[in-house]
Design an enzyme around this catalytic site. Structure first.
Site, short mmCIF file in Angstrom:
data_model
loop_
_atom_site.label_atom_id
_atom_site.label_comp_id
_atom_site.label_asym_id
_atom_site.label_seq_id
_atom_site.Cartn_x
_atom_site.Cartn_y
_atom_site.Cartn_z
NE ARG A 156 -2.56 0.61 3.49
CZ ARG A 156 -3.12 1.02 3.69
NH1 ARG A 156 -1.36 1.88 4.43
NH2 ARG A 156 -3.77 2.02 3.95
CG ASP A 171 -1.77 5.29 5.66
OD1 ASP A 171 -3.12 6.03 6.44
OD2 ASP A 171 -2.05 4.53 5.74
#
Ligand code: 9D3
Length: 253
Positions: A156, A171
């Site tokens: 990801r 993130d």
């Protein structure tokens, strides 16, 4: 990015292709994942890959030769895996975290070795393994789930795997602080109301509220994370406000 995984349960890792953003990344060829079963690289007709531990004791130990043979096959079949580091999934390993994920995502590829049974013959580890990685302090039955965890965390981070690249960079921020709470419709339900501020449309105040919640939750639940980062003046102020309000809450004394 190319990832090779050595596992007695290749079908398990191969399932990753069918689900979610990582599955799409694999199908679109942004990364490749190939599983290799050491049983396919044994000399004997028995396809044996384990044996009893020297010195006695419970359980079986994975033999070095089938693993070494598998690794040799990977290196010769895949020019791109020629110099990939070998990472062993192991309860004795270094704890996997977002820094590991970022380091691996910046590399051209790596080989994940999943152990089963009591462990792996130390000679394989000494000769071929570059690093040992653990998923944390719990007892699992093998390295497959930790390997899948690594593939997910790394994939990801690759360009184009997440549709919205903003979420990936956010993130890395939330790897240092815990996330703020989230709400969606309806604004009032049998389970309560959404905080007014989120419905106010005042984006500066909403951002401030979220940052304060993130800091406060980190202070409450993961104070260790606060020790390892330097807070800005604004963050210090927000956290002090959170702590003061928390101290004033009924039942907090
Ligand atoms: C109960 C067995 N233990 C005896 C002291 C040792 C043991 C051997 C093999 C414990 C776990 C395993 C299998 N686990 C993994 O291969 C593993 C793992 C884990 O168990 N926890 C966290 N991360 C990982 S990475 C690989």
């Amino acid at each position: 990015m190319r990832i090779d995984a050595i596992t007695l349960f290749p079908e398990w890792l191969d399932q990753l292709e069918h689900y979610g953003v990582v599955g799409r990344g694999l199908r679109e060829g942004r990364l490749s994942l190939t599983s290799w079963n050491p049983r396919d690289y044994t000399d004997s007709a028995s396809r044996r890959i384990d044996d009893r531990p020297y010195g006695g004791g419970p359980g079986m130990v994975m033999q070095s030769a089938p693993l070494a043979q598998t690794l040799a096959e990977i290196r010769s079949a895949q020019a791109a895996a020629q110099s990939s580091p070998v990472l062993l999934m192991s309860p004795q390993g270094e704890r996997f975290d977002q820094r590991w994920a970022e380091r691996l995502a910046a590399s051209p590829g790596f080989v994940l070795v999943c152990g089963r049974y009591e462990g792996i013959d130390q000679r394989f580890i000494d000769r071929y393994v570059d690093a040992e990685i653990s998923a944390g302090d719990m007892v699992l039955s093998g390295g497959e789930l930790p390997a899948m965890m690594i593939v997910d965390a790394v994939a990801r981070l690759l360009d184009g795997v997440l549709g919205d690249q903003r979420s990936a960079s956010q993130d890395s921020f939330s790897a240092e602080l815990l996330d703020h709470p989230h709400y969606t419709r309806p604004p009032h339900s049998q389970d309560g109301a959404v905080p007014d501020i989120l419905l106010s449309g005042d984006h500066a105040r909403i951002e401030r509220w979220r940052e304060k919640q993130a800091l406060g939750r980190t202070w409450l639940r993961r104070p260790d994370l606060l020790d390892s980062i330097e807070l800005t003046d604004r963050q210090e102020t927000l956290l002090a406000e959170f702590i003061a309000e928390y101290g004033a809450m009924p039942g907090s004394a």
